[in-house]
Write a protein that holds these residues in place. Sequence first.
Motif, PDB file in Angstrom:
ATOM      1  N   VAL A  37      74.885  88.070 -88.295  1.00 43.00           N
ATOM      2  CA  VAL A  37      73.937  87.533 -89.282  1.00 43.00           C
ATOM      3  C   VAL A  37      73.834  86.012 -89.228  1.00 43.00           C
ATOM      4  N   LEU A  38      74.980  85.336 -89.143  1.00 39.40           N
ATOM      5  CA  LEU A  38      75.010  83.872 -89.244  1.00 39.40           C
ATOM      6  C   LEU A  38      74.911  83.264 -87.851  1.00 39.40           C
ATOM      7  N   ARG A  39      73.676  83.277 -87.330  1.00 32.30           N
ATOM      8  CA  ARG A  39      73.411  82.851 -85.959  1.00 32.30           C
ATOM      9  C   ARG A  39      72.492  81.644 -85.939  1.00 32.30           C
ATOM     10  N   ASP A  40      72.376  81.036 -84.766  1.00 32.79           N
ATOM     11  CA  ASP A  40      71.357  80.011 -84.548  1.00 32.79           C
ATOM     12  C   ASP A  40      70.057  80.747 -84.240  1.00 32.79           C
ATOM     13  N   TRP A  41      69.301  81.089 -85.260  1.00 30.89           N
ATOM     14  CA  TRP A  41      68.124  81.930 -85.090  1.00 30.89           C
ATOM     15  C   TRP A  41      67.005  81.216 -84.346  1.00 30.89           C
ATOM     16  N   GLU A  42      66.912  79.927 -84.489  1.00 26.75           N
ATOM     17  CA  GLU A  42      65.863  79.197 -83.759  1.00 26.75           C
ATOM     18  C   GLU A  42      66.099  79.279 -82.251  1.00 26.75           C
ATOM     19  N   ALA A  43      67.363  79.126 -81.821  1.00 28.40           N
ATOM     20  CA  ALA A  43      67.673  79.195 -80.392  1.00 28.40           C
ATOM     21  C   ALA A  43      67.412  80.595 -79.853  1.00 28.40           C
ATOM     22  N   LEU A  44      67.780  81.623 -80.621  1.00 30.12           N
ATOM     23  CA  LEU A  44      67.547  82.989 -80.169  1.00 30.12           C
ATOM     24  C   LEU A  44      66.050  83.285 -80.105  1.00 30.12           C
ATOM     25  N   ALA A  45      65.297  82.751 -81.047  1.00 34.57           N
ATOM     26  CA  ALA A  45      63.839  82.944 -81.039  1.00 34.57           C
ATOM     27  C   ALA A  45      63.219  82.378 -79.768  1.00 34.57           C
ATOM     28  N   GLU A  46      63.713  81.242 -79.304  1.00 39.45           N
ATOM     29  CA  GLU A  46      63.195  80.630 -78.084  1.00 39.45           C
ATOM     30  C   GLU A  46      63.478  81.520 -76.874  1.00 39.45           C
ATOM     31  N   GLU A  47      64.666  82.125 -76.821  1.00 41.66           N
ATOM     32  CA  GLU A  47      64.991  83.007 -75.696  1.00 41.66           C
ATOM     33  C   GLU A  47      64.135  84.267 -75.741  1.00 41.66           C
ATOM     34  N   MET A  48      63.982  84.851 -76.909  1.00 40.30           N
ATOM     35  CA  MET A  48      63.238  86.102 -77.029  1.00 40.30           C
ATOM     36  C   MET A  48      61.749  85.898 -76.758  1.00 40.30           C
ATOM     37  N   ALA A  49      61.273  84.682 -76.900  1.00 45.19           N
ATOM     38  CA  ALA A  49      59.870  84.389 -76.605  1.00 45.19           C
ATOM     39  C   ALA A  49      59.532  84.707 -75.146  1.00 45.19           C
ATOM     40  N   LYS A  50      60.535  84.645 -74.253  1.00 40.95           N
ATOM     41  CA  LYS A  50      60.303  84.977 -72.846  1.00 40.95           C
ATOM     42  C   LYS A  50      59.941  86.449 -72.695  1.00 40.95           C
ATOM     43  N   MET A  51      60.641  87.315 -73.429  1.00 45.04           N
ATOM     44  CA  MET A  51      60.333  88.743 -73.366  1.00 45.04           C
ATOM     45  C   MET A  51      58.997  89.037 -74.034  1.00 45.04           C
ATOM     46  N   LYS A  52      58.730  88.395 -75.143  1.00 42.86           N
ATOM     47  CA  LYS A  52      57.437  88.587 -75.809  1.00 42.86           C
ATOM     48  C   LYS A  52      56.283  88.255 -74.866  1.00 42.86           C
ATOM     49  N   GLU A  53      56.414  87.166 -74.127  1.00 41.35           N
ATOM     50  CA  GLU A  53      55.354  86.772 -73.196  1.00 41.35           C
ATOM     51  C   GLU A  53      55.145  87.832 -72.121  1.00 41.35           C
ATOM     52  N   LEU A  54      56.237  88.384 -71.602  1.00 42.57           N
ATOM     53  CA  LEU A  54      56.124  89.423 -70.571  1.00 42.57           C
ATOM     54  C   LEU A  54      55.397  90.654 -71.112  1.00 42.57           C
ATOM     55  N   LEU A  55      55.735  91.065 -72.328  1.00 39.97           N
ATOM     56  CA  LEU A  55      55.108  92.244 -72.908  1.00 39.97           C
ATOM     57  C   LEU A  55      53.658  91.987 -73.285  1.00 39.97           C
ATOM     58  N   ASP A  56      53.376  90.805 -73.805  1.00 41.60           N
ATOM     59  CA  ASP A  56      51.991  90.481 -74.181  1.00 41.60           C
ATOM     60  C   ASP A  56      51.071  90.471 -72.974  1.00 41.60           C
ATOM     61  N   GLU A  57      51.592  90.033 -71.834  1.00 42.12           N
ATOM     62  CA  GLU A  57      50.770  89.952 -70.628  1.00 42.12           C
ATOM     63  C   GLU A  57      50.781  91.255 -69.827  1.00 42.12           C
ATOM     64  N   GLY A  58      51.691  92.171 -70.153  1.00 43.03           N
ATOM     65  CA  GLY A  58      51.830  93.405 -69.387  1.00 43.03           C
ATOM     66  C   GLY A  58      50.963  94.527 -69.921  1.00 43.03           C
ATOM     67  N   SER A  59      50.889  95.597 -69.128  1.00 35.99           N
ATOM     68  CA  SER A  59      50.111  96.765 -69.521  1.00 35.99           C
ATOM     69  C   SER A  59      50.923  98.053 -69.500  1.00 35.99           C
ATOM     70  N   GLU A  60      52.087  98.070 -68.795  1.00 33.82           N
ATOM     71  CA  GLU A  60      52.895  99.286 -68.745  1.00 33.82           C
ATOM     72  C   GLU A  60      54.377  98.938 -68.640  1.00 33.82           C
ATOM     73  N   VAL A  61      55.193  99.677 -69.398  1.00 35.76           N
ATOM     74  CA  VAL A  61      56.650  99.544 -69.338  1.00 35.76           C
ATOM     75  C   VAL A  61      57.229 100.843 -68.805  1.00 35.76           C
ATOM     76  N   ARG A  62      58.216 100.700 -67.919  1.00 35.40           N
ATOM     77  CA  ARG A  62      58.919 101.872 -67.388  1.00 35.40           C
ATOM     78  C   ARG A  62      60.415 101.692 -67.602  1.00 35.40           C
ATOM     79  N   LEU A  63      61.079 102.728 -68.124  1.00 36.71           N
ATOM     80  CA  LEU A  63      62.524 102.751 -68.286  1.00 36.71           C
ATOM     81  C   LEU A  63      63.106 103.768 -67.321  1.00 36.71           C
ATOM     82  N   VAL A  64      64.137 103.352 -66.556  1.00 35.32           N
ATOM     83  CA  VAL A  64      64.751 104.243 -65.576  1.00 35.32           C
ATOM     84  C   VAL A  64      66.268 104.156 -65.703  1.00 35.32           C
TER      85      VAL A  64
END
Length: 367
Positions: free
Chosen positions: A157-184
């Motif tokens: 709970v007691l995390r540096d949420w701003e720093a984590l938000a910056e890292e997670m933005a990389k995944m958000k960008e990939l998903l926003d620009e993508g059209s299909e996800v595959r899990l294997v």
Amino acid sequence: MDDRIHAHAETLVDWSARIEAGDDVVVKVSEGAHELGIAVAEELGARDANVVTLYGSDEIDRAYLRNHSGEFDENPPHELALYENADAVLSLGGGHNTMATADVPSEKRQEKSRATEGIREARMDTDWVSTVHPTRSLAQQAGMSFEAYQEFVYDAVLRDWEALAEEMAKMKELLDEGSEVRLVKENTDLTMSIEGRTAVNSAASVVYDSHNLPSGEVFTAPDATAGEVFFDVPMTINSQRVRDVHLEFDDGEVVDYSAGQNEAVIEEVLETDEGAKRLGELGIGMNRGIDQFTDSILFDEKMGDTVHLALGRAYTSNFPEGTEDEANESAVHVDMITEMGEDSRMEVDGEVVQRNGTFRWEDRFEE
């Protein structure tokens, strides 16, 4: 009072819910979360918010449901009005018995859920945030001592949420620009369309369309799901322990299912309504502060080498303005988790973005 409780309350009120003077706030305090409730009340009072406090108890819910006829009024106006007039709803979890409602008939649970869907939607239209106070019952469910469980909760709970938000933005960008996800992985080969969706960077704040504390995931709303998926992380659903769930999808819907324990629970979920047979969420855990499973979806689905999928309701935050009516509708939203560890990969449009639990921007990533 433990200083960490005050820090938890401050994070909830300031970072997560962004409460301001004059806000109308509903605070639902579970029976074991009394101390956190006091700390949250202090923070809300210091900000001149207007507060209504509710008492939440699974044992009270059990007593009510077991004695009810099962014919529930649809969206009782007195309860609906409370949420329709609220700016924010803060839910402080932490009960005395995590299995308190295990013997409530499934038909009553389903009917109550369907009858109060409008109330649930009204609550979700607010700046709502759910969190949990560490209790001995939750520690026992997690298989941990109380002291160790407290450390675990506050590390998450007691995390540096701003720093984590910056890292997670990389995944958000990939998903926003993508059209299909595959899990294997073993017993899993699943494809999902994410075309036209908007991923949420769930950094534990309503500013990010994020409503859990802790959080630490990026999620979107999948469509046209096809293939199979195996959920190897045990979980409690409707107060019953469920293990080794296997789902098969065709044309977006579950066409076959099995479970190693309490398969009837999965059947109950799927039979809730038509929307319960479709996925409402694909979530990617990214909170490295969560390092073990505790049989709590609030924590387990955020763990850094997991993916979770939810049967049922989709969040409108994943749909661009004007397309919200495309969101899958259901009276349920049931998350299940698969561990993306050894011999696993996640692809976006054929490109591997996570292998063996490591994201491609992390040092341990293997091409």
